[in-house]
Write an enzyme that holds these catalytic residues in place. Structure first.
Site, short mmCIF file in Angstrom:
data_model
loop_
_atom_site.label_atom_id
_atom_site.label_comp_id
_atom_site.label_asym_id
_atom_site.label_seq_id
_atom_site.Cartn_x
_atom_site.Cartn_y
_atom_site.Cartn_z
N HIS A 266 43.64 36.86 35.07
CA HIS A 266 43.70 36.13 33.73
C HIS A 266 44.04 34.72 33.68
O HIS A 266 43.49 34.15 34.50
CB HIS A 266 44.03 36.99 32.37
CG HIS A 266 43.13 36.69 31.37
ND1 HIS A 266 42.20 36.01 30.93
CD2 HIS A 266 43.17 37.15 29.68
CE1 HIS A 266 41.14 35.87 30.22
NE2 HIS A 266 41.89 36.83 29.22
N HIS A 307 35.02 37.51 39.81
CA HIS A 307 35.12 37.68 37.82
C HIS A 307 34.55 38.78 37.73
O HIS A 307 33.77 39.49 38.31
CB HIS A 307 34.70 36.96 37.64
CG HIS A 307 34.49 36.02 36.25
ND1 HIS A 307 34.28 37.42 35.41
CD2 HIS A 307 35.27 35.67 35.34
CE1 HIS A 307 34.38 36.60 34.02
NE2 HIS A 307 35.45 35.57 34.41
N ASP A 365 38.51 28.36 37.53
CA ASP A 365 39.54 28.27 38.03
C ASP A 365 40.13 27.64 39.75
O ASP A 365 41.14 27.40 39.60
CB ASP A 365 40.98 29.35 37.29
CG ASP A 365 40.90 29.74 35.76
OD1 ASP A 365 41.30 28.56 35.18
OD2 ASP A 365 41.44 30.84 35.63
N1 ACO Z 1 40.06 38.09 47.30
C1 ACO Z 1 39.24 39.21 47.79
N2 ACO Z 1 38.92 39.94 47.44
C2 ACO Z 1 38.50 40.06 46.42
C3 ACO Z 1 39.51 39.22 44.89
C4 ACO Z 1 39.62 37.77 45.56
N3 ACO Z 1 39.80 36.78 44.77
N4 ACO Z 1 38.55 39.27 43.90
C5 ACO Z 1 38.01 41.02 44.22
N5 ACO Z 1 38.37 41.35 45.73
C6 ACO Z 1 37.88 42.42 46.02
C7 ACO Z 1 38.55 44.01 45.91
O1 ACO Z 1 39.88 43.94 46.78
C8 ACO Z 1 37.82 44.33 46.09
O2 ACO Z 1 37.46 45.03 47.09
P1 ACO Z 1 37.36 47.08 47.95
O3 ACO Z 1 35.82 47.15 46.08
O4 ACO Z 1 36.91 47.18 48.24
O5 ACO Z 1 38.44 47.62 46.67
C9 ACO Z 1 36.47 44.27 45.32
O6 ACO Z 1 36.80 42.47 44.81
C10 ACO Z 1 36.31 44.19 44.04
O7 ACO Z 1 37.15 43.69 42.91
P2 ACO Z 1 37.88 44.22 41.82
O8 ACO Z 1 39.43 44.03 41.87
O9 ACO Z 1 37.37 45.49 41.44
O10 ACO Z 1 37.20 43.23 40.79
P3 ACO Z 1 37.62 43.01 38.94
O11 ACO Z 1 36.14 43.09 38.27
O12 ACO Z 1 38.36 44.13 38.95
O13 ACO Z 1 38.56 41.84 39.28
C11 ACO Z 1 39.06 39.84 39.59
C12 ACO Z 1 38.29 40.59 38.80
C13 ACO Z 1 40.44 40.16 38.26
C14 ACO Z 1 38.62 38.17 38.71
C15 ACO Z 1 39.67 39.90 40.44
O14 ACO Z 1 38.80 39.26 41.72
C16 ACO Z 1 40.80 38.16 40.90
O15 ACO Z 1 42.17 39.24 40.92
N6 ACO Z 1 40.45 37.63 40.95
C17 ACO Z 1 41.56 36.27 41.03
C18 ACO Z 1 42.16 36.20 39.79
C19 ACO Z 1 41.49 35.31 39.97
O16 ACO Z 1 41.12 33.93 40.00
N7 ACO Z 1 40.94 35.21 38.38
C20 ACO Z 1 40.49 34.46 37.80
C21 ACO Z 1 39.92 35.87 36.79
S1 ACO Z 1 38.32 33.98 35.76
C22 ACO Z 1 39.76 33.91 34.45
O17 ACO Z 1 40.25 34.60 33.94
C23 ACO Z 1 39.37 32.47 33.61
#
Ligand code: ACO
Length: 424
Positions: A266, A307, A365
């Protein structure tokens, strides 16, 4: 409410369960599942991917189209034509202020910027090397003990005073966290300065050297505050709502929101993103890290990518990238190595099948860390600044909830533990 209905048939139940469907102003229709519990069923939705927990009129996101509206106004227009305190007014009161209302609001915020003198003694209990977010959780929670008057939840004026106090004092507390970690004396707020300039001044001036606020930096800081101000029912906002639903003290609720914000999934993402860019270090290593992000056996993720809601470019990322260009140009650092790594990484990911298929785009971010670093803000303060910005979103949602009849938030569960058994 619409005339549309959904009907759920369940094996073993003779009659279908009728579920009402509600329409918002825009966005998907919502099926009201509350009759299910009377029939002995709950819904199961880990991470609340398909569940609306409340009605809200504050912020609307269309993640597929990359749209973010505050009270109906697109974020790009607000970032271009408005400023942070005007946005605070809009989020909290639901309308743009007139010139007089804006002047009065700015004055109110300025009147509340100082914190109780005893708050400064509170800091001494923390280790100097504590993470500033840990200190923020503590000192913001402690505000409940310093400002317990004017917290009648049924009184709109009291709620507005609480909101103004929070918006005004959070930057002061954030800058105090930084000064404490540096071993420097706290700097009092300067009410002659605008909100963003005052924050930069409290961060960087010292009793022996004045800090001249660069207007490009102040504008960039104000933009960062604006772009993080609210984002509907995200983890920290939902935490504030859940804590507030029990009637808890609002300052304590905001401390709960700060806690939820801290994690790298987050609000901690901008800190994690900058650390990642530093670890990559050079454009030549970008492909290696993209490969790691795609490797199922490697827990590494590209920070600043993806996201929960946006399955398109985060509109805030576009504004942030522009701000990044402006700040680096002002500093004569357009060839900043981290910026180059970021640009190459963004391009590589956007062209990669894995990221395209999973609809993973840069979020706000991705660039905010580079801007904050260029302003001289240490990485450990990034999430604190996010908390400063998001305070108005949290308190606006809290206000929206407590001003209407509401129930305590109480999710149910799918129990997978032992059935009843006797002790041996
Ligand atoms: N890099 C590589 N793979 C990713 C990433 C990433 N940044 N984000 C998601 N994925 C992949 C996951 O491995 C998953 O793959 P799968 O379907 O093969 O298992 C798929 O994409 C879906 O990911 P989830 O984690 O299920 O998606 P969710 O909606 O729950 O998570 C989140 C969203 C937490 C933001 C995620 O994209 C992440 O961890 N991003 C990196 C952290 C980040 O930048 N957070 C900031 C969010 S914005 C904010 O708070 C202002």
């Amino acid at each position: 409410m619409t005339d549309k209905k959904a009907y759920l048939s369940i094996d073993g139940l003779d009659e279908k369960i009728e579920l009402k469907i509600s329409s918002g102003t825009i966005g998907p229709d919502v099926i009201d599942v509350s009759p299910l519990s009377a029939n002995g069923y709950f819904t199961y939705d880990p991470g609340f991917v398909s569940t609306a927990a409340c009605e809200s009129g504050i912020t609307y996101i269309d993640g597929g189209k990359g749209v973010l509206l505050h009270r109906g106004y697109p974020i790009e227009q607000l970032a271009d034509k408005s400023d942070y305190l005007e946005l605070c007014y809009l989020l909290f009161y639901g309308k743009l202020p007139t010139a007089e209302e804006k002047a009065e609001y700015v004055e109110t915020i300025q009147r509340h910027t100082m914190v109780h003198e005893q708050v400064s003694h509170f800091f001494n209990g923390f280790r100097r090397d504590a993470h500033p977010m840990a200190i923020m959780c503590g000192v913001v929670g402690a505000m409940a003990s310093f400002y317990h008057e004017n917290t009648d939840l049924t009184c709109p004026e009291d709620r507005a005073t609480t909101a103004a106090r929070l918006v005004a004092k959070i930057p002061t507390l954030a800058a105090m966290c930084y000064k404490y970690s540096k071993g420097q004396p706290f700097v009092f707020p300067n009410n002659d300065l605008d909100y963003a300039s005052n924050f930069l001044n409290m961060m960087f001036s010292t009793p022996c050297s004045d800090y001249e606020v660069n207007p490009v930096f102040a504008k960039a800081m104000d933009r960062i505050f604006m772009l993080h101000a609210d984002h509907e029912q995200n983890a920290s906002t939902s935490t504030v709502r859940l804590a507030g639903s029990s009637g808890a003290n609002p300052y304590a609720c905001i401390a709960a929101g700060i806690t939820a914000l801290w994690g790298p999934a987050h609000g901690g993402a901008n800190e994690a993103c900058l650390n990642m860019l530093e670890e990559i270090g050079d454009e030549s290593r970008v492909d290696e890290f993209v490969a790691r992000a795609k490797d199922k056996n490697d827990p590494f993720r590209l920070m600043g990518f993806g996201h929960r809601v946006y399955k398109n470019r985060d509109p805030r990322a576009t504004v942030m990238q522009k701000t990044c260009d402006e700040v680096l140009a002002q500093l004569g650092r357009s060839d900043d190595p981290l910026f180059k790594v970021a640009r190459k990484l963004e391009k590589a990911a956007l062209e990669d099948e894995y990221f395209i298929e999973k609809k993973l785009y840069p979020n706000v971010d991705f660039y905010s860390g580079i801007v904050l670093r260029a302003l001289g803000i240490p990485t450990s303060m990034f999430t604190v600044i996010f908390a400063v910005s998001r305070t108005i979103g949290w308190i606006s949602h809290w206000n929206e909830m407590v001003s209407e009849p509401h129930r305590i938030g109480r999710p149910r569960q799918l129990y997978t533990g032992s059935a009843e058994r006797d002790l041996p």
